[in-house]
Design an enzyme around this catalytic site. Structure first.
Site, mmCIF file in Angstrom:
data_model
loop_
_atom_site.group_PDB
_atom_site.id
_atom_site.type_symbol
_atom_site.label_atom_id
_atom_site.label_comp_id
_atom_site.label_asym_id
_atom_site.label_seq_id
_atom_site.Cartn_x
_atom_site.Cartn_y
_atom_site.Cartn_z
ATOM 1 N N ASN A 9 -61.127 -50.536 -46.199
ATOM 2 C CA ASN A 9 -62.427 -49.906 -46.465
ATOM 3 C C ASN A 9 -63.302 -50.157 -45.252
ATOM 4 O O ASN A 9 -63.785 -51.274 -45.053
ATOM 5 C CB ASN A 9 -63.059 -50.522 -47.728
ATOM 6 C CG ASN A 9 -64.486 -50.019 -47.950
ATOM 7 O OD1 ASN A 9 -64.884 -49.020 -47.356
ATOM 8 N ND2 ASN A 9 -65.233 -50.703 -48.795
ATOM 9 N N TRP A 10 -63.479 -49.116 -44.456
ATOM 10 C CA TRP A 10 -64.255 -49.286 -43.217
ATOM 11 C C TRP A 10 -65.757 -49.400 -43.489
ATOM 12 O O TRP A 10 -66.505 -49.705 -42.593
ATOM 13 C CB TRP A 10 -64.003 -48.098 -42.284
ATOM 14 C CG TRP A 10 -62.674 -48.128 -41.592
ATOM 15 C CD1 TRP A 10 -61.662 -49.044 -41.767
ATOM 16 C CD2 TRP A 10 -62.214 -47.217 -40.592
ATOM 17 N NE1 TRP A 10 -60.609 -48.752 -40.948
ATOM 18 C CE2 TRP A 10 -60.914 -47.631 -40.210
ATOM 19 C CE3 TRP A 10 -62.758 -46.092 -39.979
ATOM 20 C CZ2 TRP A 10 -60.162 -46.951 -39.244
ATOM 21 C CZ3 TRP A 10 -62.014 -45.414 -39.017
ATOM 22 C CH2 TRP A 10 -60.728 -45.841 -38.652
ATOM 23 N N LYS A 11 -66.163 -49.068 -44.691
ATOM 24 C CA LYS A 11 -67.597 -49.030 -45.011
ATOM 25 C C LYS A 11 -68.320 -48.155 -43.969
ATOM 26 O O LYS A 11 -67.727 -47.204 -43.474
ATOM 27 C CB LYS A 11 -68.190 -50.436 -45.070
ATOM 28 C CG LYS A 11 -67.356 -51.410 -45.898
ATOM 29 C CD LYS A 11 -68.131 -52.640 -46.216
ATOM 30 C CE LYS A 11 -67.211 -53.692 -46.794
ATOM 31 N NZ LYS A 11 -67.880 -54.604 -47.673
ATOM 32 N N HIS A 94 -67.579 -48.841 -55.850
ATOM 33 C CA HIS A 94 -67.662 -50.051 -55.023
ATOM 34 C C HIS A 94 -68.959 -50.784 -55.376
ATOM 35 O O HIS A 94 -69.971 -50.155 -55.657
ATOM 36 C CB HIS A 94 -67.628 -49.680 -53.541
ATOM 37 C CG HIS A 94 -67.430 -50.867 -52.651
ATOM 38 N ND1 HIS A 94 -68.457 -51.726 -52.337
ATOM 39 C CD2 HIS A 94 -66.320 -51.368 -52.045
ATOM 40 C CE1 HIS A 94 -67.979 -52.697 -51.561
ATOM 41 N NE2 HIS A 94 -66.694 -52.498 -51.369
ATOM 42 N N GLU A 96 -71.105 -52.122 -53.640
ATOM 43 C CA GLU A 96 -72.262 -51.757 -52.810
ATOM 44 C C GLU A 96 -72.908 -50.482 -53.317
ATOM 45 O O GLU A 96 -74.119 -50.291 -53.225
ATOM 46 C CB GLU A 96 -71.817 -51.634 -51.340
ATOM 47 C CG GLU A 96 -71.535 -53.012 -50.739
ATOM 48 C CD GLU A 96 -70.494 -53.046 -49.642
ATOM 49 O OE1 GLU A 96 -70.129 -51.987 -49.115
ATOM 50 O OE2 GLU A 96 -70.032 -54.165 -49.326
ATOM 51 N N GLU A 165 -62.805 -56.739 -57.350
ATOM 52 C CA GLU A 165 -63.559 -57.245 -56.210
ATOM 53 C C GLU A 165 -64.729 -58.086 -56.716
ATOM 54 O O GLU A 165 -65.797 -57.534 -57.028
ATOM 55 C CB GLU A 165 -64.106 -56.084 -55.374
ATOM 56 C CG GLU A 165 -63.039 -55.203 -54.773
ATOM 57 C CD GLU A 165 -63.507 -54.574 -53.479
ATOM 58 O OE1 GLU A 165 -62.829 -54.766 -52.476
ATOM 59 O OE2 GLU A 165 -64.568 -53.925 -53.469
ATOM 60 N N GLY A 171 -67.402 -59.594 -48.229
ATOM 61 C CA GLY A 171 -68.102 -59.735 -46.960
ATOM 62 C C GLY A 171 -68.753 -61.097 -46.770
ATOM 63 O O GLY A 171 -69.558 -61.286 -45.858
ATOM 64 N N SER A 209 -63.035 -60.540 -49.006
ATOM 65 C CA SER A 209 -62.703 -61.431 -47.879
ATOM 66 C C SER A 209 -61.211 -61.713 -47.764
ATOM 67 O O SER A 209 -60.800 -62.816 -47.388
ATOM 68 C CB SER A 209 -63.509 -62.745 -47.969
ATOM 69 O OG SER A 209 -64.891 -62.472 -47.922
ATOM 70 N N GLY A 230 -62.012 -55.035 -46.465
ATOM 71 C CA GLY A 230 -63.171 -54.545 -45.721
ATOM 72 C C GLY A 230 -63.107 -54.984 -44.271
ATOM 73 O O GLY A 230 -62.412 -54.393 -43.443
ATOM 74 N N GLY A 231 -63.818 -56.074 -43.967
ATOM 75 C CA GLY A 231 -63.965 -56.526 -42.581
ATOM 76 C C GLY A 231 -62.663 -56.622 -41.804
ATOM 77 O O GLY A 231 -62.590 -56.178 -40.647
HETATM 78 C C1 PEP Z 1 -64.740 -54.327 -49.528
HETATM 79 O O1 PEP Z 1 -65.657 -53.823 -48.919
HETATM 80 O O2 PEP Z 1 -64.180 -53.686 -50.430
HETATM 81 C C2 PEP Z 1 -64.311 -55.672 -49.176
HETATM 82 C C3 PEP Z 1 -63.421 -56.273 -49.926
HETATM 83 O O3 PEP Z 1 -64.890 -56.226 -48.071
HETATM 84 P P1 PEP Z 1 -64.464 -57.591 -47.335
HETATM 85 O O4 PEP Z 1 -62.966 -57.576 -47.208
HETATM 86 O O5 PEP Z 1 -65.161 -57.535 -46.023
HETATM 87 O O6 PEP Z 1 -64.923 -58.717 -48.202
#
Ligand code: PEP
Length: 247
Positions: A9-11, A94, A96, A165, A171, A209, A230-231
């Protein structure tokens, strides 16, 4: 046994130049026999990504879609539009979007329904906040979020992907322990099984994470069928290392 699924997930990250470098790095290092891999990218880059990943083993994903089919909904993107770019997956709900765009369980369920209607697999995100976990409400929250999607989608539920999640792990560098993650995944699996005789084919991903260091242990859990990353999906070596852990 189903192959694991690792979805990035590049966000709201990326640029034409950075995307090209990242995808070229991924394609150069990807073993075709690896697990299923998808990249959920900002919609403005779908055309670029479609061209860059044509014929590759990486599936294209989006990060959101409208619950409506078409019409006067300024700024929204429809399932039909995503279809035109070969989108196979679309994240819905998500945390967010639930937090910053006030998306309700009902709206998330409607978006999942719309994605399925267009042949796109929704990656339905569920997860509790830290306050909810500390109040002992984790199971109640994730079951409520998933129940809305099951209710709206009936027998099609076996076509979705679920991502657990925990909001406090996204994040933040804090990962759920393998026990915490597996426990919630088992709860979600039981809920899906009660709703569909084909629930075993549903991927339940962990997100929060996930990184090169913790992926193998998480992915070894019996009910963790992959990751939503994500990251760590923004760096080719890290993402490739997570993919390698998922074999
Ligand atoms: C996400 O945005 O779905 C996510 C899991 O982010 P991260 O891996 O950065 O925690």
């Amino acid at each position: 046994m189903k192959k694991k699924l690792i979805a990035g997930n590049w966000k709201m990250n990326g640029s034409l130049a950075a995307n090209e470098a990242l995808v070229k790095g991924l394609l150069a290092g990807l073993d075709r026999s690896a697990c299923q891999v998808a990249l959920c990218v900002p919609s403005v880059y779908l055309a670029q990504m479609q061209a860059l990943m044509a014929g590759s083993a990486i599936d294209l994903g989006a990060q959101d879609l409208s619950q409506h089919a078409a019409g006067a909904f300024t700024g929204e993107i429809s399932g039909a539009m995503l279809n035109e770019f070969g989108v196979r997956y679309c994240i819905v709900g998500h945390s967010e979007r639930r937090q910053y765009h006030f998306e309700s369980d009902a709206l998330v369920a409607a978006k999942a329904q719309r994605a399925l209607a267009f042949g796109i697999t929704p990656i339905v995100c569920v997860g509790e906040t830290l306050a909810e976990r500390e109040a002992g409400k984790t199971e109640e929250v994730v079951k409520r979020q998933l129940a809305a999607v099951i209710h709206a989608n009936g027998h099609c539920i076996s076509e979705i992907v679920v991502a657990y999640e925990p909001v406090w792990a996204i994040g933040t560098g804090k990962t759920a322990s393998t026990e915490q993650a597996q426990q919630v995944h088992a709860v979600l699996r039981a809920q899906l099984k009660a709703a569909s005789p084909q629930a075993d084919r549903i991927h339940i991903l962990y997100g929060g994470s996930m990184n090169a260091a913790n992926a193998a242990e998480l992915l070894a859990q019996p009910d963790i069928d992959g990751g939503l990353v994500g990251g760590a999906s923004l760096k080719a070596p890290d993402f490739l290392s997570i993919i390698a852990s998922a074999l």
